[in-house]
Design a protein around this motif. Structure first.
Motif: not given
Lengths: 262, 257
Positions: A54, A57, A91, A93, A97-99, A160, A172, B121, B124-126, B129, B132-133
Motif C-alpha cells: 500500500k 501504491l 493490482m 487484491f 475487490a471487484l466492483f 482486470r 496481494d 466498498m 472490501t478494498e474496492q 482498487a 490503483t486504476l
C-alpha cells in the motif's frame, strides 16, 4: 561499468518506515525489484506485507524513507502525478475487490475506459480477450461479481490487473482462500500473464507453494525489515533460521507468534 | 484526575472531526467542477435520489398537509379565523415542512444507502482498487452523489410542496367544508416567491448535507460489517442534526427582521 548496472531498479524502496500509533510496522525496509523481475515477499500475518504494497501504491503515506519507480521518487507526489504513476500499475487484491455495481466485463475494462485508453466498445473487446487469457468464457463477462466463485473472482481480478498492459503488477496474497488445485491454476496464470507482458511483479504471500512457483527472488519480511533475500532456488539452503522456520511451518523456532493467553 | 481533561479531549476531538469533514467537503466539491465529469454516474444517482424517493416524500408531505389543515382549523376555529387555514398550509409547507420532511426522509433513505455502499466498498478494498486504476474515489464516488443531492432535492421539494398543499385542500374541502375556489384563491393570494425560493434553497442545502454525510461516513468506515453499520447510523444521525441546525440558520437568513 556494464550497461545493466546503469539501469535503475523498477521499484526501489529504501529505509521505509511506517507506524500506526505506537506500533512500528515497517522499520527501515530496503528492497529493490529489477526490470522484468518477479519478487515475492514472504512473512507471517501482521508483519507488514500489505502495508509495504500500500505504501508503494500510494494508498498509505510512510513516515520516512523513499520509494522510487523507474528512478522517480513517488512519495508525496501531487494527485495528478500520482495517478500518472499508477497507470504503470496493475493490482490483484487479496479479496479480488471487484466492483459489485459493474458486470464482470465492465470490471475488466474499467481501467481502459476510465483511463481514456479505449472507447467503451473497444474496451469491451479487450476485456473479453483478457477474460479468455485467464480461462474464462464469454458467458462470464455478462455476469455480476456476486455470481462468481472465489476462484473465478481471482481470475477476473487478474484479467482486470493485466487489462491495461501494466509495467508493474502487484499480487496481494493471490492464492489465499483457494483450494490447492485452483491455487496452482492461479499461480500458472500469474506466471503466464507476467511473462507475456514482460511485466515486473511484486507479490506478497505466506503460501510457500505459490512463492516457489511465481518468484525469481524471494525476500522475507520480519519485524519491519527484510531479513533475508535470494534466488528462489536458494530458499531451502538460506542458512537463515527464521526463513527455515517459516518455510517449514514450524511452531518452534526464533519466530514467536504474539498470542495472548486466554 | 483533572475534570477538564475529558471535556478538553472531547472538544479537541470535535474540532479534529470538523476539520476532517471540512477538508473532505472541499476536496469533493473541487472534483465536482473539474473534469472529467461522469454524466452516467450523475444520472444514476439523480434517478436514485429523485425518482425513487418520490413515493416516500409524496406520502410524507401529503399526510403532513392533511394534518396541518386539520390542526390549524381546530386551532383557528377558537378565534373564528378558519379562513387563514389555506395560508397556514401553503406557507408551512413551502417554507418549512416540505424541505425539512423531504430532507429527513432522504437522509434516512439515501444517506444510509450511500454510507452503506461506499462503506462496503471501503472495507472490501474496492475504494483502493479505484485508486490503483488511476481513478480518484472523490471524483468517481463522491462528486456524482453531491451533484445529484444538490440538484434533485429542490425538485423533490417542489413536488412535495404541491402534494402537501393538495393534502390540505382535500381535508379542507371534503372534510371541513371549505369552498374549493376560495381555498385555492386564498392559497395563491398570500403566497410569495420568497416562500418557495427559501424552501428550494433549504432543499439544495439539505441535499448537499445528506450526500456529504453519507459519503464521508462511508468513505471513513473501518472494521468490516460493524464499521459499515456504524457509518450508516452516523450518516443518518449527523445529516438529520445538521439539517435541523441549518434549517434554523437559513430561516434566520431569509426571514429575520
Amino acid at each position: 561499468m556494464s550497461a545493466e548496472a546503469n539501469i535503475p531498479p523498477k521499484i526501489k524502496v529504501a529505509d521505509l518506515q511506517k507506524r500506526f500509533g505506537p506500533k512500528v510496522v515497517l522499520d527501515g525496509l530496503d528492497l529493490d525489484v529489477g526490470v522484468g523481475e518477479s519478487v515475492v515477499v514472504i512473512g507471517g500475518s501482521g508483519t507488514g506485507k500489505s502495508v509495504l504494497l500500500k505504501c508503494i501504491l500510494g494508498l498509505l503515506e510512510p513516515e520516512e524513507g523513499t520509494i522510487e519507480i523507474d528512478g522517480q521518487p513517488v512519495i508525496g507526489l501531487p494527485t495528478a502525478d500520482r495517478e500518472e504513476i499508477n497507470r504503470k500499475f496493475g493490482m490483484l487484491f487479496q479479496g479480488a475487490a471487484l466492483f459489485d455495481s459493474l458486470k464482470v466485463w465492465e470490471n475488466v475494462a474499467f481501467g481502459l475506459i476510465q483511463g481514456g485508453r479505449s472507447d467503451r466498445t473497444e474496451a469491451r473487446d479487450i476485456a473479453y480477450s483478457k477474460l479468455a487469457d485467464v480461462g474464462l468464457g464469454t458467458d462470464v463477462g455478462g455476469l455480476w461479481p456476486a455470481e462468481l466463485s472465489g476462484g473465478m473472482k481471482k481470475r477476473v481480478a487478474l484479467a482486470r490487473a493485466i487489462a491495461t498492459t501494466p509495467e508493474i503488477i502487484f499480487f496481494d496474497e493471490p492464492t489465499t482462500g483457494l483450494d490447492p488445485i485452483m491455487a496452482d491454476v492461479i499461480n500458472d496464470l500469474i506466471v503466464k500473464c507476467t511473462r507475456e507482458l514482460g511485466a515486473t511483479a511484486l507479490s506478497i504471500t505466506h503460501d510457500m507453494a505459490s512463492a516457489r512457483k511465481i518468484a525469481d527472488r524471494i525476500a522475507m519480511l520480519y519485524k519491519g525489515k527484510i531479513i533475508w533475500q535470494g534466488p528462489t532456488s536458494q530458499i531451502d539452503s538460506s542458512g537463515n533460521e527464521f526463513v527455515d522456520q517459516f518455510i517449514h511451518g514450524r511452531a518452534e523456532g526464533p519466530i514467536r507468534m504474539e498470542v495472548r493467553a486466554p | 484526575m483533572n475534570i477538564f481533561q475529558p471535556i478538553g479531549k472531547a472538544f479537541l476531538g470535535f474540532l479534529a472531526a470538523t476539520g476532517r469533514l471540512s477538508l473532505f467537503a472541499i476536496v469533493s466539491v473541487s472534483h465536482c467542477v473539474r473534469p472529467p465529469i461522469y454524466p452516467r454516474l450523475i444520472g444514476r444517482q439523480m434517478i436514485e435520489i429523485g425518482y425513487y424517493s418520490l413515493p416516500v416524500v409524496g406520502l410524507t408531505t401529503l399526510f403532513s398537509g392533511m394534518v396541518l389543515a386539520l390542526q390549524s382549523y381546530t386551532g383557528f376555529a377558537r378565534f373564528s379565523a378558519e379562513s387563514a387555514v389555506p395560508n397556514v398550509v401553503v406557507l408551512s409547507m413551502t417554507r418549512e415542512l416540505g424541505p425539512v420532511l423531504a430532507g429527513l426522509m432522504v437522509a434516512g433513505r439515501i444517506g444510509a444507502a450511500m454510507a452503506a455502499e461506499i462503506g462496503t466498498m471501503r472495507v472490501t478494498e474496492q475504494v483502493d482498487a479505484l485508486t490503483t486504476l488511476s481513478t480518484n474515489p472523490h471524483k468517481y464516488l463522491v462528486a456524482p452523489r453531491l451533484i445529484a443531492g444538490l440538484t434533485m432535492l429542490p425538485l423533490l421539494v417542489l413536488v412535495g410542496d404541491i402534494i402537501g398543499v393538495f393534502g390540505g385542500y382535500l381535508i379542507s374541502v371534503y372534510k371541513l367544508g371549505f369552498n374549493p375556489a376560495i381555498y385555492i384563491k386564498n392559497t395563491w393570494q398570500y403566497l410569495e416567491f420568497l416562500d418557495v425560493f427559501s424552501g428550494v434553497v433549504k432543499a439544495a442545502c439539505f441535499g448537499f448535507i445528506v450526500a456529504l454525510m453519507g459519503c464521508y461516513n462511508g468513505y471513513h468506515s473501518r472494521g468490516g460489517a460493524q464499521g459499515v453499520g456504524a457509518a450508516t447510523t452516523n450518516a443518518v444521525v449527523s445529516a438529520s442534526i445538521m439539517i435541523l441546525i441549518s434549517n434554523y440558520l437559513i430561516t434566520e437568513m431569509f426571514f429575520a427582521k
